[in-house]
Design a protein around this motif. Sequence first.
Motif, PDB file in Angstrom:
ATOM      1  N   ALA A  99     -42.589  64.682  38.339  1.00  0.00           N
ATOM      2  CA  ALA A  99     -41.406  65.449  37.945  1.00  0.00           C
ATOM      3  C   ALA A  99     -41.720  66.408  36.788  1.00  0.00           C
ATOM      4  O   ALA A  99     -41.385  67.599  36.843  1.00  0.00           O
ATOM      5  CB  ALA A  99     -40.281  64.496  37.554  1.00  0.00           C
ATOM      6  N   VAL A 100     -42.385  65.881  35.775  1.00  0.00           N
ATOM      7  CA  VAL A 100     -42.663  66.712  34.599  1.00  0.00           C
ATOM      8  C   VAL A 100     -43.611  67.852  34.970  1.00  0.00           C
ATOM      9  O   VAL A 100     -43.381  69.021  34.624  1.00  0.00           O
ATOM     10  CB  VAL A 100     -43.238  65.850  33.453  1.00  0.00           C
ATOM     11  CG1 VAL A 100     -43.642  66.732  32.272  1.00  0.00           C
ATOM     12  CG2 VAL A 100     -42.223  64.794  33.012  1.00  0.00           C
ATOM     13  N   ASN A 135     -39.097  56.732  40.345  1.00  0.00           N
ATOM     14  CA  ASN A 135     -39.755  57.353  39.198  1.00  0.00           C
ATOM     15  C   ASN A 135     -39.052  56.845  37.954  1.00  0.00           C
ATOM     16  O   ASN A 135     -37.984  56.229  38.035  1.00  0.00           O
ATOM     17  CB  ASN A 135     -39.669  58.882  39.284  1.00  0.00           C
ATOM     18  CG  ASN A 135     -40.680  59.583  38.356  1.00  0.00           C
ATOM     19  OD1 ASN A 135     -41.413  58.942  37.592  1.00  0.00           O
ATOM     20  ND2 ASN A 135     -40.711  60.904  38.423  1.00  0.00           N
ATOM     21  N   ASP A 177     -36.879  59.891  33.352  1.00  0.00           N
ATOM     22  CA  ASP A 177     -37.433  60.553  32.169  1.00  0.00           C
ATOM     23  C   ASP A 177     -36.414  61.334  31.355  1.00  0.00           C
ATOM     24  O   ASP A 177     -36.587  61.513  30.154  1.00  0.00           O
ATOM     25  CB  ASP A 177     -38.533  61.542  32.591  1.00  0.00           C
ATOM     26  CG  ASP A 177     -39.757  60.828  33.135  1.00  0.00           C
ATOM     27  OD1 ASP A 177     -40.272  59.942  32.432  1.00  0.00           O
ATOM     28  OD2 ASP A 177     -40.201  61.159  34.249  1.00  0.00           O
ATOM     29  N   ASN A 226     -46.437  55.748  34.895  1.00  0.00           N
ATOM     30  CA  ASN A 226     -45.901  55.098  36.078  1.00  0.00           C
ATOM     31  C   ASN A 226     -46.762  53.932  36.558  1.00  0.00           C
ATOM     32  O   ASN A 226     -46.392  53.245  37.495  1.00  0.00           O
ATOM     33  CB  ASN A 226     -45.718  56.127  37.201  1.00  0.00           C
ATOM     34  CG  ASN A 226     -44.385  56.867  37.051  1.00  0.00           C
ATOM     35  OD1 ASN A 226     -43.653  56.645  36.096  1.00  0.00           O
ATOM     36  ND2 ASN A 226     -44.074  57.733  38.006  1.00  0.00           N
TER      37      ASN A 226
HETATM   38  N1  GLU Z   1     -42.605  60.001  35.178  1.00  0.00           N
HETATM   39  C1  GLU Z   1     -43.527  61.070  34.963  1.00  0.00           C
HETATM   40  C2  GLU Z   1     -43.250  62.226  35.922  1.00  0.00           C
HETATM   41  O1  GLU Z   1     -42.668  62.066  36.940  1.00  0.00           O
HETATM   42  C3  GLU Z   1     -44.957  60.683  35.179  1.00  0.00           C
HETATM   43  C4  GLU Z   1     -45.499  59.528  34.418  1.00  0.00           C
HETATM   44  C5  GLU Z   1     -46.965  59.300  34.815  1.00  0.00           C
HETATM   45  O2  GLU Z   1     -47.671  60.282  35.046  1.00  0.00           O
HETATM   46  O3  GLU Z   1     -47.412  58.165  34.912  1.00  0.00           O
HETATM   47  O4  GLU Z   1     -43.636  63.305  35.691  1.00  0.00           O
END
Ligand code: GLU
Length: 393
Positions: free
Chosen positions: A71-72, A153, A156, A168
């Motif tokens: 997501a980020v 997910n 965040d 994650n």
């Molecule tokens: N929850 C974050 C995302 O979706 C990623 C965390 C991770 O890379 O482990 O961007």
Amino acid sequence: MRATYSFLMSVKTATRSPLATARRVVVKVGSALLVEAQTGRINQSWLETLVDDLLRLRERGQQVILVSSGAVALGRRELSLAKGPLRLEESQAAAAVGQIRLAHAYREMLERRQVTVAQVLLTLEDSERRRRYLNARATLETLLSLGALPVINENDTVATAEIRYGDNDRLAARVAQMTAADCLVLLSDVDGLYSADPNRDPGARFIHEVPHLTPEIEAMGAGSASEFGTGGMTTKLMAARIAVAAGCHMCVAAGRPLHPVRRLEEGERCTWFLPAASPAAARKQWIAGTLRPAGAVTVDQGALRALLAGSSLLPAGVTSARGRFERGDTVSVLTPEGMEVARGIIAYSDADALKIIGRHSAQIPAILGFRGRDELIHRDDLVLLPSFAYEPA
Ligand code: GLU
């Protein structure tokens, strides 16, 4: 020669791989696999092959949960955020934008394959606070029983620095624990655990199997966190600790090639972390090991006999209840003489339990005004204490 070798490998692993025998599998994919570094877009062709692999497991009757990052990474491009580390608010804003994209991609891809996808966003608190944990677990169970594919997910956008997983790997391990999965696959850009950093040390050995998380193994992760790839081995070892304690096999494997899960089954090397017990046994150990049960229920002779024969505890067989407890607490089960015979996770609060004990389960909705479980303690949540448990010779 090569063909014979891979054939033999696949025969060997097809019979042995925990991936092939697992009832419920959690697969985690990292951002670096999902999002193309150059364009910041979803790596569509790769993702299609991963989705095909997951559906193949489902077609074999296995249940699948996907934990997906990305997501980020997706959102930061769309918001044109500069390269480099983001401030917390920036990564939350990026996640808010990116999560929609991610969900959309999964939805589209799975709809084409006639599979219903469900998005579940979790925070650390959902796995640490009992009530929320039970709720999240119930939702996931329901989704799986209805045939949906949960894609999870971290939430965040609302998680603050102190209450976030941030990775994650651990989130996926918690999900595996929560759902009593028997296999967790962490797909990343490293293919497993090495005795030293393979980029620097030509003598670095690949570790195929970790039967126990010894201090030596932990040290391999600690020294290598930054050099071994984006997620780092440290969070993977933390995840392994959670998973194996929950009776779940875990593997760290290379996710970059197409069909990453199928390749694993075909003998691609990876590191397997072996659990101490089955998920059910680990859960029962955890119940039996509760330090202070929150309350106690006393059963009659008939219910005692049923319990010893492996049945659930129904309200009808309970003569009294004491203590303060909530649904999901561990309580003691006492014989008519007051001896502790078992422990279990109770499905009702003390107030509700007092109203329904001695009554038939069919009367529960009329008494409480809602339809809960028929059992006061379900047999999956019940463990006989060792002196009462029948041990086959
Ligand atoms: N929850 C974050 C995302 O979706 C990623 C965390 C991770 O890379 O482990 O961007």
